[in-house]
Design an enzyme around this catalytic site. Structure first.
Site, PDB file in Angstrom:
ATOM      1  N   SER A 198      19.206  39.258  43.640  1.00  0.00           N
ATOM      2  CA  SER A 198      18.643  37.969  43.256  1.00  0.00           C
ATOM      3  C   SER A 198      17.466  37.627  44.150  1.00  0.00           C
ATOM      4  O   SER A 198      17.420  38.037  45.324  1.00  0.00           O
ATOM      5  CB  SER A 198      19.744  36.915  43.416  1.00  0.00           C
ATOM      6  OG  SER A 198      19.191  35.632  43.445  1.00  0.00           O
ATOM      7  N   TYR A 234      26.746  32.428  48.557  1.00  0.00           N
ATOM      8  CA  TYR A 234      26.365  33.255  47.404  1.00  0.00           C
ATOM      9  C   TYR A 234      25.144  34.122  47.748  1.00  0.00           C
ATOM     10  O   TYR A 234      25.151  35.340  47.572  1.00  0.00           O
ATOM     11  CB  TYR A 234      26.061  32.388  46.172  1.00  0.00           C
ATOM     12  CG  TYR A 234      25.395  33.181  45.062  1.00  0.00           C
ATOM     13  CD1 TYR A 234      26.128  34.065  44.292  1.00  0.00           C
ATOM     14  CD2 TYR A 234      24.019  33.095  44.841  1.00  0.00           C
ATOM     15  CE1 TYR A 234      25.512  34.839  43.301  1.00  0.00           C
ATOM     16  CE2 TYR A 234      23.393  33.854  43.858  1.00  0.00           C
ATOM     17  CZ  TYR A 234      24.151  34.725  43.093  1.00  0.00           C
ATOM     18  OH  TYR A 234      23.532  35.490  42.131  1.00  0.00           O
ATOM     19  N   LYS A 243      24.538  38.467  48.266  1.00  0.00           N
ATOM     20  CA  LYS A 243      23.539  39.371  47.669  1.00  0.00           C
ATOM     21  C   LYS A 243      22.837  40.174  48.769  1.00  0.00           C
ATOM     22  O   LYS A 243      22.552  41.357  48.607  1.00  0.00           O
ATOM     23  CB  LYS A 243      22.525  38.584  46.831  1.00  0.00           C
ATOM     24  CG  LYS A 243      23.138  37.969  45.579  1.00  0.00           C
ATOM     25  CD  LYS A 243      23.679  39.028  44.634  1.00  0.00           C
ATOM     26  CE  LYS A 243      24.435  38.483  43.463  1.00  0.00           C
ATOM     27  NZ  LYS A 243      25.177  39.474  42.692  1.00  0.00           N
TER      28      LYS A 243
HETATM   29  N1  LIG Z   1      22.361  34.152  36.002  1.00  0.00           N
HETATM   30  C1  LIG Z   1      21.606  34.044  37.081  1.00  0.00           C
HETATM   31  O1  LIG Z   1      20.902  33.035  37.272  1.00  0.00           O
HETATM   32  C2  LIG Z   1      21.564  35.162  38.100  1.00  0.00           C
HETATM   33  C3  LIG Z   1      20.468  35.255  38.993  1.00  0.00           C
HETATM   34  C4  LIG Z   1      20.453  36.289  39.920  1.00  0.00           C
HETATM   35  C5  LIG Z   1      21.497  37.202  39.986  1.00  0.00           C
HETATM   36  N2  LIG Z   1      22.544  37.065  39.131  1.00  0.00           N
HETATM   37  C6  LIG Z   1      23.650  38.034  39.223  1.00  0.00           C
HETATM   38  O2  LIG Z   1      23.744  38.740  38.004  1.00  0.00           O
HETATM   39  C7  LIG Z   1      25.093  39.089  37.740  1.00  0.00           C
HETATM   40  C8  LIG Z   1      25.481  38.627  36.354  1.00  0.00           C
HETATM   41  O3  LIG Z   1      25.215  37.247  36.257  1.00  0.00           O
HETATM   42  P1  LIG Z   1      25.527  36.431  34.933  1.00  0.00           P
HETATM   43  O4  LIG Z   1      24.595  35.293  34.918  1.00  0.00           O
HETATM   44  O5  LIG Z   1      25.580  37.352  33.776  1.00  0.00           O
HETATM   45  O6  LIG Z   1      26.968  35.901  35.293  1.00  0.00           O
HETATM   46  P2  LIG Z   1      28.233  35.671  34.320  1.00  0.00           P
HETATM   47  O7  LIG Z   1      29.219  34.886  35.108  1.00  0.00           O
HETATM   48  O8  LIG Z   1      27.812  35.156  33.001  1.00  0.00           O
HETATM   49  O9  LIG Z   1      28.759  37.160  34.123  1.00  0.00           O
HETATM   50  C9  LIG Z   1      29.573  37.808  35.083  1.00  0.00           C
HETATM   51  C10 LIG Z   1      30.709  38.462  34.317  1.00  0.00           C
HETATM   52  O10 LIG Z   1      31.522  39.185  35.237  1.00  0.00           O
HETATM   53  C11 LIG Z   1      32.893  38.912  34.989  1.00  0.00           C
HETATM   54  N3  LIG Z   1      33.561  39.120  36.272  1.00  0.00           N
HETATM   55  C12 LIG Z   1      33.336  38.496  37.450  1.00  0.00           C
HETATM   56  N4  LIG Z   1      34.097  39.040  38.408  1.00  0.00           N
HETATM   57  C13 LIG Z   1      34.825  40.025  37.824  1.00  0.00           C
HETATM   58  C14 LIG Z   1      35.764  40.962  38.303  1.00  0.00           C
HETATM   59  N5  LIG Z   1      36.131  41.007  39.593  1.00  0.00           N
HETATM   60  N6  LIG Z   1      36.309  41.838  37.441  1.00  0.00           N
HETATM   61  C15 LIG Z   1      35.958  41.839  36.119  1.00  0.00           C
HETATM   62  N7  LIG Z   1      35.052  40.979  35.607  1.00  0.00           N
HETATM   63  C16 LIG Z   1      34.491  40.079  36.465  1.00  0.00           C
HETATM   64  C17 LIG Z   1      32.926  37.486  34.470  1.00  0.00           C
HETATM   65  O11 LIG Z   1      34.052  37.232  33.676  1.00  0.00           O
HETATM   66  C18 LIG Z   1      31.632  37.447  33.636  1.00  0.00           C
HETATM   67  O12 LIG Z   1      31.870  37.863  32.314  1.00  0.00           O
HETATM   68  C19 LIG Z   1      25.917  38.482  38.865  1.00  0.00           C
HETATM   69  O13 LIG Z   1      26.112  39.473  39.858  1.00  0.00           O
HETATM   70  C20 LIG Z   1      25.007  37.386  39.391  1.00  0.00           C
HETATM   71  O14 LIG Z   1      25.250  37.082  40.747  1.00  0.00           O
HETATM   72  C21 LIG Z   1      22.595  36.088  38.182  1.00  0.00           C
END
Ligand SMILES: NC(=O)c1ccc[n+]([C@@H]2O[C@H](COP(=O)([O-])OP(=O)(O)OC[C@H]3O[C@@H](n4cnc5c(N)ncnc54)[C@H](O)[C@@H]3O)[C@@H](O)[C@H]2O)c1
Length: 336
Positions: free
Chosen positions: A124, A149, A153
């Site tokens: 991120s 958080y 990362k």
């Molecule tokens: N959305 C954002 O703004 C953003 C920005 C930067 C980085 N990220 C990173 O991108 C990744 C995905 O983000 P997102 O927005 O799609 O989040 P999200 O919460 O929509 O998706 C994450 C998915 O992982 C599943 N999950 C979490 N922990 C789990 C585990 N231990 N076992 C099995 N399933 C698990 C959740 O049920 C969910 O479906 C994350 O690592 C997040 O930190 C997101």
């Protein structure tokens, strides 16, 4: 080519699974739906008209993960599974250290014993903290994280850098996302915040549809064009594409990760996003100004020229496209 997608039912994961299926890959989703819903899996099948395997378990469970690796013999893994709410990570840091760090270590210990050749990690732009200069390039200094958080990362990147040194046979890509927004143009999948959204666009769409009374704009006295914070909003489909290009183009043996910014290179203020949303969707939006939030940088946007050079990746969708797709998704959700 078989690709394990942890968190494949989530916001970014689900759009990446669509891209994988549309480009002839064989995704295998692992998600325990802690922050998503099983119907997303059916929606992905509907969009692509293709079937794929999915498993419902915590991917930090080494035993279950090992047996899936033994059975499926994946070639690559895209690791999305993590918790992502910055505010919650302040009130419940152990949840974040557990799921974002321990789970990553468990996943890597299974990868270590497998024939996986490529690993893509969701990082991120929070690793840059409050940048002194914009646009932010991959060579900009990493600043102290403002939240557990953000720290997870940074630690995740460090763990993967150390892992890469001892595993040159696995090519590792760390994608530093800027601000993912939007939804699939079909309106069938999108961001599904459970509880009060902490990101701007789902807050906007929930306010416009009437779930929330008013949007609070945090701070209008920053040193920016209109006083509100500036961010780099990237359509989730463009972001999804970058993952597919990352593992398919970067299969070289290397002992250090490929680190790439994934953003549009254009900053938009909160007020610009609001005005754009109202205009493109011909709708009204109540908003008020509130105080600044701790740790919010005034202005962050990406220099993504390295992603273009290395992967040939460029964003295709505009802010307006993303806001229109996010609105379609919100309207569909309301009739579920
Ligand atoms: N959305 C954002 O703004 C953003 C920005 C930067 C980085 N990220 C990173 O991108 C990744 C995905 O983000 P997102 O927005 O799609 O989040 P999200 O919460 O929509 O998706 C994450 C998915 O992982 C599943 N999950 C979490 N922990 C789990 C585990 N231990 N076992 C099995 N399933 C698990 C959740 O049920 C969910 O479906 C994350 O690592 C997040 O930190 C997101």
């Amino acid at each position: 080519m078989k690709i394990i997608v942890t968190g494949g039912a989530g916001f970014i994961g689900s759009h990446t699974v669509v891209d994988l299926l549309e480009n002839g890959y064989e995704p295998i989703v692992i998600d325990d739906f802690r922050n998503s819903k099983p119907f997303i899996i059916e929606r992905i099948k509907k969009i692509t008209n293709k079937d794929f395997v999915s498993y419902n378990f915590d991917c930090g469970d080494i035993k279950k993960l090992s047996s899936v690796f033994l059975k499926e013999k994946p070639d690559a893994i895209i690791h999305f599974a993590a918790d992502k709410a910055v505010n919650e990570s302040v009130s419940n840091p152990l949840k974040y250290y557990h799921n974002n760090i321990s789970t990553l270590v468990n996943v890597l210990s299974v990868v270590n014993k497998s024939k996986v050749k490529s690993f893509v990690f969701s990082s991120s732009c929070t690793v840059y903290g409050v940048p002194k200069k914009v646009p932010v390039s991959e060579f900009s200094p990493i600043q102290q994280a403002f939240s557990p958080y953000g720290f997870t990362k940074q630690i995740g990147e460090q763990i993967l850098s150390d892992f890469a040194k001892s595993n040159p046979g696995v090519s590792i890509s760390l994608l530093r996302y800027f601000n993912p927004i939007g939804a699939h143009p079909s309106g069938l999948i999108g961001e599904l915040p459970l509880g009060v959204p902490s990101n701007l666009v789902p807050f906007i769409t929930q306010t416009a549809i009437g779930i929330r009374e008013s949007l609070i704009v945090h701070g209008n006295d920053y040193d920016t064009t209109d006083g509100t914070c500036i961010r780099d909003y990237i359509h989730v489909l463009d972001l999804a594409r970058a993952h597919v290009l990352a593992f398919s183009n970067y299969l070289k043996k290397n002992n250090k990760p490929l680190i790439l910014n994934i953003g549009t290179g254009k900053g938009s203020s909160v007020l610009e996003v609001i005005e754009s949303f109202k205009k493109v969707n011909k709708t009204n939006l109540n908003y008020t100004f509130g105080p600044r939030r701790d740790g919010d940088a005034p202005c962050v946007y990406a220099n993504s020229s390295l992603a273009k050079k290395v992967l040939g990746w460029e964003h295709k969708f505009s802010l307006e496209d993303a806001l229109s797709h996010a609105w379609e998704w919100e309207k569909q959700l309301s009739i579920l």
